[in-house]
Scaffold this active site. Structure first.
Site, PDB file in Angstrom:
ATOM      1  N   ARG A  98     -26.406  17.570  -4.126  1.00 24.45           N
ATOM      2  CA  ARG A  98     -27.832  17.802  -4.368  1.00 24.45           C
ATOM      3  C   ARG A  98     -28.032  17.869  -5.872  1.00 24.45           C
ATOM      4  NH1 ARG A  98     -28.951  23.409  -2.895  1.00 24.45           N
ATOM      5  NH2 ARG A  98     -29.188  23.673  -5.135  1.00 24.45           N
ATOM      6  N   HIS A 144     -32.538  23.574  -4.875  1.00 24.93           N
ATOM      7  CA  HIS A 144     -32.833  23.596  -3.434  1.00 24.93           C
ATOM      8  C   HIS A 144     -34.276  23.169  -3.174  1.00 24.93           C
ATOM      9  CE1 HIS A 144     -33.299  25.053   0.649  1.00 24.93           C
ATOM     10  NE2 HIS A 144     -34.157  25.973   0.261  1.00 24.93           N
ATOM     11  N   TYR A 171     -26.343  29.169 -10.448  1.00 21.47           N
ATOM     12  CA  TYR A 171     -25.123  29.166  -9.629  1.00 21.47           C
ATOM     13  C   TYR A 171     -24.257  27.930  -9.813  1.00 21.47           C
ATOM     14  CZ  TYR A 171     -28.514  26.793  -6.580  1.00 21.47           C
ATOM     15  OH  TYR A 171     -29.479  25.965  -6.085  1.00 21.47           O
TER      16      TYR A 171
END
Lengths: 384, 365
Positions: free
Chosen positions: A276, A280, A289
């Protein structure tokens, strides 16, 4: 049950009689990140490069898919859409899903699979109705044989099994392709869906888009299985892993699983390794992160650039092709801009009309109450 | 070297046991049948009438269900129409959802009330919402049968009155019969409904018997002249003039027994069977309460934030000027369902109901 019409004798490795269920030693790859044909591997007996016309079609879908992601991200930034879960960098999985299915087959997408939904022919404004916040869904699943994306994880996999089971009972040759992510494999419904599919021997292909993160949680915290594809062996179905940024490999592997299912071979699990590239959703901050270095490693593995290089080197991408493809991408971008910039009306009467086939007396009463409130407010507005 | 080219299949399932029960189709005319048999007949008749009606769940095939409610269905209709599933309730309801999307009418069994909880996400997030989510483009004609409530000396997790979870979820129809006739009629109506139905079967009634005219019941579903649906309609179970007892499902027997005892003591109690928890029949129930001016709501579930509470509130809102006394509730205590030796203290019984009736401020009327 009478779901197992034939028994194909296994004649493989005697030391490991279930080895035919296991995925290949490394993810299947047919075109390397640098655009060269990947070296021959043992899986080449099964998985071969699709023909050039198919790959050009796939390339066009990748370009269009990337443009959809870019345009949707821009419209979110401009406040024209509440939220958009971008699939930039992992479009190849969705494109392969669409290309391996016939119109009469069913696709069960996740919320990150808008590119696949549009690829099924869903009207773009219907597909974006939930993302703009007008209603929880916008299209008729039966019109496109495409289920409505929702946000609970893995629940759709069981619906996919049910659709396939019903088709099988009627003797239809429908195949159902169900998408999920790596995080979904931790859900109970993932387990129940794969087990039901295997026990009832129904034509479902489960395609895990392993993009390495469930929002912020990396795969190592979801599973310590040798791979997600290895989970298949526990259900008695074959598992396979594939380079999820290699459209050619995806078409070969997913296509193989789909046709196997169509021919009565039962379900299969495919794990596609991808990444990705963005957060998100627009509400997330991936820099909290993961490192820029990690993201940078995936940039050269991009599915679009890889296929473009391969096709150019093979002399299969003419100037006329690129012009047509570019025009198609801009056309869909314009449809999204025009559609999402247009003002729409969300009708409050819809709130009560669809909960039941016929509204209950209580809902009719509540509909009247809201209608009266709105009428009074509008009258008040007129007097001010 | 691995490919997906080879595939094993498991062996054939064990054959069904020999026929021991009469084939449902042979049952006709006036018959004394159990509540469970009425449910079996409802499914069998619906399956015979409509090839898209399927029955599945845990132990429903060869065994015929732990309460034998699906007895003989596999034998009669084959393993494609009535079959056992892996032991996974979310899987059962989730697969049923997909089958209903794709043209089938599944009737699934949850083995016990508390064993339905693993299916809660599928029921609340998908079954209940599909029609609304799709603006009515996809209706889910599926029935989730749940044996529920206590009074059978059952172990923990086998006696929950779980109806509040379902009635609180918009999009679900929630039905609970209390008579043999209603067991047949309401299950047929549930299967015929375009909406998903949670069909709650008081398990202590399974072996209750009544004499019914099966031909007359089946005639209600003749294609040419279908009878009105029971969905959304309460039933007056006993006429009375002094006060109204409102109950449903597993508590109806206690309500009727209380009315019988009260009659012997000179007090005429009307008894209403709510039957259809959702949609709820405000009209019939409000009219009943207005006719007597007093109401006691009786239900076995814990009373806090319960169906009984909803009924009491609705009566109070609609019948305030007709009421001679506050609406009272007689419910289970707000505790987990007790162990078998203690359940008699928990269940609303005749004495507790009549105590409530006695406290309806008679001295002031």
């Amino acid at each position: 049950m009478t779901n197992h019409p034939e028994f194909i004798e296994y004649t493989g490795n005697a030391d490991c009689p279930e080895s035919y269920l296991l995925p290949s030693a490394t993810p299947v790859q047919l075109i390397a990140p640098d655009g060269s044909a990947a070296p021959d591997a043992d899986y080449k007996e099964t998985y071969n490069l699709p023909d050039p016309h198919t790959l050009v079609d796939g390339y066009e879908r990748l370009v269009v898919g990337r443009r959809i992601n870019d345009q949707a991200n821009a419209l979110v930034r401009q406040g024209r859409m509440a939220v958009y879960p971008s699939s930039t960098g992992q479009e190849a999985c969705q494109v392969a899903a669409d290309m391996c299915l016939r119109a009469g087959d069913w696709l069960f997408p996740t919320y990150r699979d808008t590119v696949a939904v549009l690829g099924r022919g869903v009207d773009p404004m219907e597909a974006f109705e939930s993302l703009r916040g007008d209603w929880h869904s916008g299209f008729d699943p039966h019109r496109y044989n495409t289920a409505l994306p929702t946000t609970p994880l893995a629940t759709q996999l069981l619906h996919a099994v049910g659709v396939a089971h019903a088709a099988k009972l009627r003797g239809e040759d429908t195949v159902v392709l169900a998408l999920c992510g790596d995080g979904s494999t931790s859900e109970g419904d993932f387990h129940e869906a794969l087990n039901f599919a295997a026990v009832f021997h129904v034509p479902v292909v489960f395609l895990i888009q392993n993009n390495q993160y469930a929002i912020s949680v990396p795969l190592i915290h979801q599973s310590v299985a040798p791979s997600l594809a290895h989970k298949a062996v526990g259900y008695g179905m074959p598992g396979e892993r594939v380079d999820g940024n290699d459209l050619a490999a995806l078409l070969a592997v997913v296509g193989h699983a789909v046709e196997r299912a169509r021919n009565g071979g039962g379900p299969a699990l495919v794990e596609a390794h991808t990444y990705r590239m963005e957060s998100h959703t627009n509400a997330d901050d991936a820099t909290r992160y993961r490192t820029p270095e990690e993201v940078a490693q995936w940039v050269p593995k991009d599915p679009l650039l890889r296929l473009e290089k391969y096709l150019r080197d093979a002399g299969r991408l003419a100037a006329a092709d690129t012009a047509r493809i570019s025009a198609a991408a801009e056309a869909i971008a314009k449809v999204l801009r025009d559609g999402l910039n247009a003002e729409t009306v969300a009708d409050p009467a819809d709130l009560f009309a669809h909960v039941y086939a016929e509204p209950t007396p209580q809902l009719r009463e509540q509909a009247r109450q809201l209608s009266d409130e709105l009428a009074a407010a509008s009258l008040e507005g007129a007097h001010q | 070297m691995t490919t997906m080219a080879h595939q094993p299949t498991s062996g054939p399932a064990p054959a069904g046991r020999p026929a021991a029960e009469p084939v449902h189709a042979e049952l006709s005319g006036v018959q004394a049948i159990t509540f469970a048999k009425a449910l079996t007949l409802a499914m069998a008749d619906a399956m015979a009438a409509d090839g898209s009606v399927l029955v599945f769940g845990e132990d429903v095939g060869t065994l015929g269900g732990v309460f034998r409610v699906t007895d003989g269905l596999t034998r009669r209709f084959g393993e494609d129409r009535c079959f056992d599933t892996p032991l996974a309730e979310s899987g059962i309801v989730g697969m049923a959802t997909g089958m209903a999307v794709n043209g089938m009418k599944p009737v699934v069994e949850m083995q016990f009330d508390a064993f339905a909880y693993p299916a809660f996400e599928q029921i609340t997030s998908h079954v209940a919402k599909m029609g609304n989510r799709t603006k009515g483009r996809v209706r889910l004609p599926l029935v989730i049968r749940i044996p529920y409530a206590g009074g059978i000396g059952g172990v923990e997790h086998h006696c929950d009155s779980s109806e509040a979870y379902y009635v609180h979820t918009p999009g679900l129809t929630v039905l609970t019969p209390s008579t043999v006739t209603d067991a047949y009629i309401m299950l047929r109506d549930a299967i015929a409904s375009p909406d998903p139905v949670v069909f709650m079967e008081p398990k202590k009634l399974y072996f209750s018997k009544d004499t019914v005219d099966l031909d007359a019941l089946r005639a209600r579903y003749d294609a040419g002249s279908p009878a009105p649906s029971s969905i959304g309609r309460a039933a007056i179970a006993r006429e009375g003039t002094d006060a109204t007892l409102i109950s449903y499902g597993p508590s109806m027997a206690a309500a009727l027994a209380a009315a019988e005892t009260a009659a012997a003591e000179g007090r005429s109690l009307q008894v209403v069977d709510v039957r259809s928890l959702v949609p709820y029949d405000d009209e019939t129930i409000s009219a009943a309460v207005r006719s007597t001016g007093r109401a006691v709501v009786i239900a076995e579930a814990p009373g806090f934030a319960s169906m009984a509470s909803e009924i009491a509130a609705r009566i109070q809102e609609r019948c305030f000027h007709s009421l001679a006394a506050p609406v009272l509730r007689v419910t289970g205590f707000d505790i987990p369902y007790p162990a078998p030796r203690l359940e008699k203290h928990y269940l609303p019984g005749v004495d507790r109901i009549l105590d409530a009736v006695d406290s309806l401020q008679w001295e002031e009327s």
